[in-house]
Scaffold this motif. Sequence first.
Motif, PDB file in Angstrom:
ATOM      1  N   GLU A   1     -26.232  -1.737  29.638  1.00  0.00           N
ATOM      2  CA  GLU A   1     -26.644  -2.719  30.756  1.00  0.00           C
ATOM      3  C   GLU A   1     -26.589  -4.036  30.559  1.00  0.00           C
ATOM      4  O   GLU A   1     -26.141  -4.994  31.419  1.00  0.00           O
ATOM      5  CB  GLU A   1     -28.030  -2.314  30.840  1.00  0.00           C
ATOM      6  N   VAL A   2     -26.783  -4.410  29.142  1.00  0.00           N
ATOM      7  CA  VAL A   2     -26.800  -6.008  28.756  1.00  0.00           C
ATOM      8  C   VAL A   2     -25.340  -6.520  28.891  1.00  0.00           C
ATOM      9  O   VAL A   2     -25.248  -7.645  29.447  1.00  0.00           O
ATOM     10  CB  VAL A   2     -27.274  -5.976  27.370  1.00  0.00           C
ATOM     11  N   ARG A   3     -24.477  -5.875  28.516  1.00  0.00           N
ATOM     12  CA  ARG A   3     -23.084  -6.328  28.380  1.00  0.00           C
ATOM     13  C   ARG A   3     -22.366  -6.834  29.881  1.00  0.00           C
ATOM     14  O   ARG A   3     -21.461  -7.409  29.848  1.00  0.00           O
ATOM     15  CB  ARG A   3     -22.118  -5.189  27.724  1.00  0.00           C
ATOM     16  N   GLU A   4     -23.192  -6.277  30.925  1.00  0.00           N
ATOM     17  CA  GLU A   4     -22.982  -6.759  32.368  1.00  0.00           C
ATOM     18  C   GLU A   4     -23.605  -7.966  32.438  1.00  0.00           C
ATOM     19  O   GLU A   4     -23.251  -8.557  33.625  1.00  0.00           O
ATOM     20  CB  GLU A   4     -22.807  -5.771  33.266  1.00  0.00           C
ATOM     21  N   ARG A   5     -24.228  -8.598  31.953  1.00  0.00           N
ATOM     22  CA  ARG A   5     -25.078  -9.717  32.285  1.00  0.00           C
ATOM     23  C   ARG A   5     -24.169 -11.006  32.338  1.00  0.00           C
ATOM     24  O   ARG A   5     -23.161 -11.013  31.466  1.00  0.00           O
ATOM     25  CB  ARG A   5     -26.299  -9.895  31.525  1.00  0.00           C
ATOM     26  N   MET A   6     -24.440 -12.201  32.888  1.00  0.00           N
ATOM     27  CA  MET A   6     -23.870 -13.229  33.006  1.00  0.00           C
ATOM     28  C   MET A   6     -23.300 -13.839  31.739  1.00  0.00           C
ATOM     29  O   MET A   6     -22.458 -14.408  31.422  1.00  0.00           O
ATOM     30  CB  MET A   6     -24.446 -14.198  33.971  1.00  0.00           C
ATOM     31  N   PHE A   7     -24.746 -13.900  30.792  1.00  0.00           N
ATOM     32  CA  PHE A   7     -24.502 -14.554  29.578  1.00  0.00           C
ATOM     33  C   PHE A   7     -23.377 -14.063  28.599  1.00  0.00           C
ATOM     34  O   PHE A   7     -22.475 -14.740  27.688  1.00  0.00           O
ATOM     35  CB  PHE A   7     -25.923 -14.804  28.919  1.00  0.00           C
ATOM     36  N   VAL A   8     -23.157 -12.776  28.790  1.00  0.00           N
ATOM     37  CA  VAL A   8     -22.081 -12.173  28.195  1.00  0.00           C
ATOM     38  C   VAL A   8     -20.737 -12.365  28.694  1.00  0.00           C
ATOM     39  O   VAL A   8     -19.656 -12.599  28.075  1.00  0.00           O
ATOM     40  CB  VAL A   8     -22.380 -10.436  28.044  1.00  0.00           C
ATOM     41  N   GLN A   9     -20.674 -12.445  29.873  1.00  0.00           N
ATOM     42  CA  GLN A   9     -19.535 -12.865  30.665  1.00  0.00           C
ATOM     43  C   GLN A   9     -19.009 -14.035  30.341  1.00  0.00           C
ATOM     44  O   GLN A   9     -17.730 -14.572  30.143  1.00  0.00           O
ATOM     45  CB  GLN A   9     -19.477 -12.750  32.238  1.00  0.00           C
ATOM     46  N   ALA A  10     -20.140 -15.175  30.336  1.00  0.00           N
ATOM     47  CA  ALA A  10     -19.865 -16.487  29.755  1.00  0.00           C
ATOM     48  C   ALA A  10     -19.262 -16.633  28.490  1.00  0.00           C
ATOM     49  O   ALA A  10     -18.129 -17.412  28.266  1.00  0.00           O
ATOM     50  CB  ALA A  10     -21.082 -17.584  30.093  1.00  0.00           C
ATOM     51  N   ALA A  11     -19.712 -15.949  27.521  1.00  0.00           N
ATOM     52  CA  ALA A  11     -19.360 -15.786  26.170  1.00  0.00           C
ATOM     53  C   ALA A  11     -17.882 -15.533  26.081  1.00  0.00           C
ATOM     54  O   ALA A  11     -16.939 -16.033  25.254  1.00  0.00           O
ATOM     55  CB  ALA A  11     -20.301 -14.880  25.386  1.00  0.00           C
ATOM     56  N   LYS A  12     -17.387 -14.395  26.899  1.00  0.00           N
ATOM     57  CA  LYS A  12     -16.245 -13.890  26.864  1.00  0.00           C
ATOM     58  C   LYS A  12     -15.351 -15.170  27.448  1.00  0.00           C
ATOM     59  O   LYS A  12     -14.099 -15.411  26.894  1.00  0.00           O
ATOM     60  CB  LYS A  12     -15.952 -12.650  27.729  1.00  0.00           C
ATOM     61  N   VAL A  13     -15.609 -15.632  28.545  1.00  0.00           N
ATOM     62  CA  VAL A  13     -14.892 -16.682  29.125  1.00  0.00           C
ATOM     63  C   VAL A  13     -14.778 -18.080  28.149  1.00  0.00           C
ATOM     64  O   VAL A  13     -13.701 -18.507  28.240  1.00  0.00           O
ATOM     65  CB  VAL A  13     -15.435 -17.206  30.470  1.00  0.00           C
ATOM     66  N   MET A  14     -15.472 -18.298  27.331  1.00  0.00           N
ATOM     67  CA  MET A  14     -15.350 -19.326  26.332  1.00  0.00           C
ATOM     68  C   MET A  14     -14.703 -18.933  25.210  1.00  0.00           C
ATOM     69  O   MET A  14     -14.679 -19.833  24.272  1.00  0.00           O
ATOM     70  CB  MET A  14     -17.052 -19.723  25.905  1.00  0.00           C
ATOM     71  N   GLY A  15     -14.220 -17.644  25.207  1.00  0.00           N
ATOM     72  CA  GLY A  15     -13.451 -17.137  23.958  1.00  0.00           C
ATOM     73  C   GLY A  15     -13.925 -16.719  22.549  1.00  0.00           C
ATOM     74  O   GLY A  15     -13.614 -16.856  21.480  1.00  0.00           O
ATOM     75  N   ALA A  16     -15.422 -16.248  22.888  1.00  0.00           N
ATOM     76  CA  ALA A  16     -16.174 -15.854  21.738  1.00  0.00           C
ATOM     77  C   ALA A  16     -15.309 -14.285  21.456  1.00  0.00           C
ATOM     78  O   ALA A  16     -15.311 -13.705  22.286  1.00  0.00           O
ATOM     79  CB  ALA A  16     -17.556 -15.451  21.968  1.00  0.00           C
ATOM     80  N   SER A  17     -15.540 -13.997  20.093  1.00  0.00           N
ATOM     81  CA  SER A  17     -15.055 -12.927  19.597  1.00  0.00           C
ATOM     82  C   SER A  17     -15.916 -11.781  19.985  1.00  0.00           C
ATOM     83  O   SER A  17     -16.963 -11.970  20.243  1.00  0.00           O
ATOM     84  CB  SER A  17     -14.767 -12.884  18.092  1.00  0.00           C
ATOM     85  N   HIS A  18     -15.425 -10.581  19.715  1.00  0.00           N
ATOM     86  CA  HIS A  18     -16.210  -9.542  20.191  1.00  0.00           C
ATOM     87  C   HIS A  18     -17.511  -9.164  19.100  1.00  0.00           C
ATOM     88  O   HIS A  18     -18.399  -8.651  19.468  1.00  0.00           O
ATOM     89  CB  HIS A  18     -15.471  -8.252  20.564  1.00  0.00           C
ATOM     90  N   ARG A  19     -17.104  -9.274  17.663  1.00  0.00           N
ATOM     91  CA  ARG A  19     -18.130  -9.408  16.879  1.00  0.00           C
ATOM     92  C   ARG A  19     -19.006 -10.530  17.043  1.00  0.00           C
ATOM     93  O   ARG A  19     -20.300  -9.896  17.015  1.00  0.00           O
ATOM     94  CB  ARG A  19     -17.309  -9.407  15.500  1.00  0.00           C
ATOM     95  N   ARG A  20     -18.959 -11.722  17.575  1.00  0.00           N
ATOM     96  CA  ARG A  20     -19.834 -12.511  17.763  1.00  0.00           C
ATOM     97  C   ARG A  20     -20.700 -12.002  19.121  1.00  0.00           C
ATOM     98  O   ARG A  20     -21.778 -12.226  19.019  1.00  0.00           O
ATOM     99  CB  ARG A  20     -19.123 -13.947  18.156  1.00  0.00           C
ATOM    100  N   ILE A  21     -20.193 -11.581  19.955  1.00  0.00           N
ATOM    101  CA  ILE A  21     -20.756 -11.129  21.138  1.00  0.00           C
ATOM    102  C   ILE A  21     -21.794  -9.777  20.880  1.00  0.00           C
ATOM    103  O   ILE A  21     -22.806 -10.165  21.449  1.00  0.00           O
ATOM    104  CB  ILE A  21     -19.782 -10.678  22.241  1.00  0.00           C
TER     105      ILE A  21
END
Length: 304
Positions: A180-200
């Motif tokens: 459920e959490v991985r679909e939230r906006m802050f996770v999507q924003a972290a992906k767009v900013m280029g954060a690695s999967h481990r960091r997310i």
Amino acid sequence: MSDSTPIAEEKPAALRFLAMLWRDKVALLAAVFLILVVLCALFGPHFLEAAATKQNLRGRNMPPFTLSQGWLFVLGADQLGRSLLARIIVASQNTMMVAAGAVLCSAIIGTVLGLFAGYGSKRTGEAISRLGDIIMSFPSLLLAVIVLYVLAPSVGNLVIVLAITRIPVYLRTARAEILEVRERMFVQAAKVMGASHRRIMFRHILPVVAPTLLTIATLDFAFVMLAESSLSFLGIGIQPPEITWGLMVAQGRPYLNNAWWLAFWPGLAIILTTMSLNLLSGWMRIALDPMQRWRLEGKTKSNG
């Protein structure tokens, strides 16, 4: 003036939690009792190990509240004349060590597996979930009995067995939360900013699901402690001369008719500790949830 009011009322998180705990007297009493148990486990064997093993056959099965032998015999003596109070305090170390070790290992392994199962690919999630299902298909206490019957009963083996049986609890909870959490906006924003999967996973998602896992770990601590006591009571847990609360109950079972206190006091220690853990976990569930915390904060502010 109105802008400065919220800043003046802002308190550090630790002080806010202490204020909420102070308001809930039942949770406060449970926390104080658990702190006392932890202090006994840490320092009790250092001061009372000699008194816990010293035999006095003239005072065997001494009834409680008999102070002729000193304050250490306020709870009575066992079948070999050893102080029950000293033995309960010394036994708390092994009991807490097994429970804490099993909960810590199962929480870490289960949470990491749950992170990969919830955030990874569908195939990875299904494979890890099936592993948890396989472990859960065996009754935890029966699995512990079988393994400890094959292996030599020891603190290390007991921690490993109990930790393995509790891994699916954290795995399934973490996976359900992360899906459920991985679909939230802050996770999507972290992906767009280029954060690695481990960091997310470890910097963005884990702090969100950690309060739920911490509450479960508090409840699980009580369950593991009861499981260890059950195994010691059955004779396949920690063996003498080491002692645990469950082993003390088992040793006092033959004397229930004429010396009930041998099993009563360690059994009462188990009951009070598990009850305190359950009460404190209920308070933590509310205090760590931003959506429900207002119930405790509101009461605290109204008192102030």
